[in-house]
Write a protein that holds these residues in place. Structure first.
Motif, PDB file in Angstrom:
ATOM      1  N   VAL A  30       0.858  -1.187   0.000  1.00 44.15           N
ATOM      2  CA  VAL A  30       0.000   0.000   0.000  1.00 44.15           C
ATOM      3  C   VAL A  30       0.893   1.235   0.000  1.00 44.15           C
ATOM      4  CG1 VAL A  30      -1.851   1.266   1.159  1.00 44.15           C
ATOM      5  CG2 VAL A  30      -1.802  -1.250   1.258  1.00 44.15           C
ATOM      6  N   SER A  31       0.664   2.117  -0.959  1.00 45.64           N
ATOM      7  CA  SER A  31       1.431   3.358  -1.079  1.00 45.64           C
ATOM      8  C   SER A  31       1.239   4.243   0.140  1.00 45.64           C
ATOM      9  CB  SER A  31       0.970   4.135  -2.314  1.00 45.64           C
ATOM     10  OG  SER A  31       1.306   3.459  -3.484  1.00 45.64           O
ATOM     11  N   GLY A  32       2.128   5.214   0.269  1.00 44.20           N
ATOM     12  CA  GLY A  32       2.007   6.192   1.334  1.00 44.20           C
ATOM     13  C   GLY A  32       0.608   6.793   1.329  1.00 44.20           C
ATOM     14  N   THR A  33      -0.023   6.764   2.495  1.00 47.15           N
ATOM     15  CA  THR A  33      -1.425   7.167   2.630  1.00 47.15           C
ATOM     16  C   THR A  33      -1.535   8.247   3.693  1.00 47.15           C
ATOM     17  OG1 THR A  33      -2.082   4.920   2.022  1.00 47.15           O
ATOM     18  CG2 THR A  33      -3.743   6.297   3.102  1.00 47.15           C
ATOM     19  N   THR A  34      -2.225   9.316   3.340  1.00 46.16           N
ATOM     20  CA  THR A  34      -2.419  10.428   4.276  1.00 46.16           C
ATOM     21  C   THR A  34      -3.899  10.544   4.636  1.00 46.16           C
ATOM     22  OG1 THR A  34      -2.628  11.970   2.427  1.00 46.16           O
ATOM     23  CG2 THR A  34      -0.423  11.730   3.421  1.00 46.16           C
ATOM     24  N   ALA A  35      -4.163  11.401   5.583  1.00 44.79           N
ATOM     25  CA  ALA A  35      -5.527  11.604   6.082  1.00 44.79           C
ATOM     26  C   ALA A  35      -6.251  12.634   5.226  1.00 44.79           C
ATOM     27  CB  ALA A  35      -5.492  12.067   7.535  1.00 44.79           C
ATOM     28  N   ILE A  36      -6.975  12.132   4.230  1.00 44.11           N
ATOM     29  CA  ILE A  36      -7.780  13.022   3.403  1.00 44.11           C
ATOM     30  C   ILE A  36      -9.250  12.710   3.630  1.00 44.11           C
ATOM     31  CG2 ILE A  36      -6.019  13.442   1.644  1.00 44.11           C
ATOM     32  CD1 ILE A  36      -7.438  11.292  -0.073  1.00 44.11           C
ATOM     33  N   ASP A  37     -10.082  13.713   3.409  1.00 45.52           N
ATOM     34  CA  ASP A  37     -11.515  13.501   3.566  1.00 45.52           C
ATOM     35  C   ASP A  37     -12.097  12.941   2.269  1.00 45.52           C
ATOM     36  OD1 ASP A  37     -11.886  15.679   1.807  1.00 45.52           O
ATOM     37  OD2 ASP A  37     -12.307  17.086   3.435  1.00 45.52           O
ATOM     38  N   ASP A  38     -13.398  12.784   2.232  1.00 43.04           N
ATOM     39  CA  ASP A  38     -14.051  12.191   1.065  1.00 43.04           C
ATOM     40  C   ASP A  38     -13.912  13.037  -0.202  1.00 43.04           C
ATOM     41  OD1 ASP A  38     -14.787  10.002   2.558  1.00 43.04           O
ATOM     42  OD2 ASP A  38     -16.756  10.818   3.071  1.00 43.04           O
ATOM     43  N   ASP A  39     -13.595  14.330  -0.044  1.00 40.21           N
ATOM     44  CA  ASP A  39     -13.397  15.216  -1.194  1.00 40.21           C
ATOM     45  C   ASP A  39     -11.934  15.282  -1.628  1.00 40.21           C
ATOM     46  OD1 ASP A  39     -16.126  15.933  -1.329  1.00 40.21           O
ATOM     47  OD2 ASP A  39     -15.833  17.424   0.265  1.00 40.21           O
ATOM     48  N   GLY A  40     -11.055  14.552  -0.913  1.00 36.21           N
ATOM     49  CA  GLY A  40      -9.636  14.562  -1.244  1.00 36.21           C
ATOM     50  C   GLY A  40      -8.856  15.676  -0.585  1.00 36.21           C
ATOM     51  N   ASP A  41      -9.487  16.387   0.339  1.00 36.03           N
ATOM     52  CA  ASP A  41      -8.804  17.466   1.045  1.00 36.03           C
ATOM     53  C   ASP A  41      -8.190  16.947   2.341  1.00 36.03           C
ATOM     54  OD1 ASP A  41      -9.580  19.465  -0.827  1.00 36.03           O
ATOM     55  OD2 ASP A  41     -11.588  19.485   0.075  1.00 36.03           O
ATOM     56  N   PRO A  42      -7.079  17.540   2.783  1.00 33.33           N
ATOM     57  CA  PRO A  42      -6.461  17.108   4.034  1.00 33.33           C
ATOM     58  C   PRO A  42      -7.437  17.230   5.212  1.00 33.33           C
ATOM     59  CG  PRO A  42      -4.985  18.537   2.840  1.00 33.33           C
ATOM     60  CD  PRO A  42      -6.307  18.595   2.131  1.00 33.33           C
ATOM     61  N   LEU A  43      -7.435  16.218   6.060  1.00 32.09           N
ATOM     62  CA  LEU A  43      -8.279  16.223   7.246  1.00 32.09           C
ATOM     63  C   LEU A  43      -7.753  17.265   8.217  1.00 32.09           C
ATOM     64  CD1 LEU A  43     -10.677  14.560   8.407  1.00 32.09           C
ATOM     65  CD2 LEU A  43      -8.965  13.203   9.617  1.00 32.09           C
ATOM     66  N   ASP A  44      -8.618  18.173   8.646  1.00 36.35           N
ATOM     67  CA  ASP A  44      -8.241  19.209   9.595  1.00 36.35           C
ATOM     68  C   ASP A  44      -8.365  18.622  11.003  1.00 36.35           C
ATOM     69  OD1 ASP A  44      -7.611  21.594  10.830  1.00 36.35           O
ATOM     70  OD2 ASP A  44      -9.621  22.453  10.578  1.00 36.35           O
ATOM     71  N   ALA A  45      -7.299  17.939  11.443  1.00 30.68           N
ATOM     72  CA  ALA A  45      -7.334  17.246  12.726  1.00 30.68           C
ATOM     73  C   ALA A  45      -5.902  17.058  13.223  1.00 30.68           C
ATOM     74  CB  ALA A  45      -8.027  15.897  12.571  1.00 30.68           C
TER      75      ALA A  45
END
Length: 128
Positions: A30-45
């Motif tokens: 699995v490639s590097g995975t970041t916290a994005i929301d359903d719209d592909g934007d970074p999760l503000d958390a």
């Protein structure tokens, strides 16, 4: 050996030339995975929440490739602030529990978006 590509459907995959995950035989990467929301934007958390979200996305990619969190043998975590290791580690531990994959956590200067604080790679083995 069968090779199957898993896509998340983002434009980045074609532009950069990668897949969300690749199953090659009994191995899933699995490639590097970041916290994005359903719209592909970074999760503000914070770090804990971002780690949990990234690991949820890792689990989704594993499932699409025919694997699960229980099959993970290695993870790599890239973090922008090593002082947040406890929060990140706690989230990792909650997801993997007794699986206890080999893991690495290293601090990096930055990720692709300044709002992101953690990126996670995973490898799984699904041999019978």
């Amino acid at each position: 050996m069968e090779r199957r590509l898993v896509s998340s459907g983002t434009d980045w995959e074609d532009e950069v030339g990668y897949s969300r995950a690749v199953r090659a035989g009994d191995a899933v990467h699995v490639s590097g995975t970041t916290a994005i929301d359903d719209d592909g934007d970074p999760l503000d958390a914070g770090p804990y929440e971002q780690t949990k979200r990234a690991l949820d996305l890792v689990a989704d990619a594993l499932a699409e490739a025919g694997a699960s969190v229980e099959d993970v043998v290695r993870t790599r975590m890239y973090v922008t602030d090593i002082d947040a290791w406890e929060e990140i580690g706690r989230a990792h531990g909650e997801v993997f529990g007794d699986v206890k994959p080999a893991t690495t956590m290293v601090e990096v200067e930055r990720l692709i978006d300044p709002a992101l604080v953690v990126e996670i790679e995973a490898e799984a083995s699904i041999a019978d």
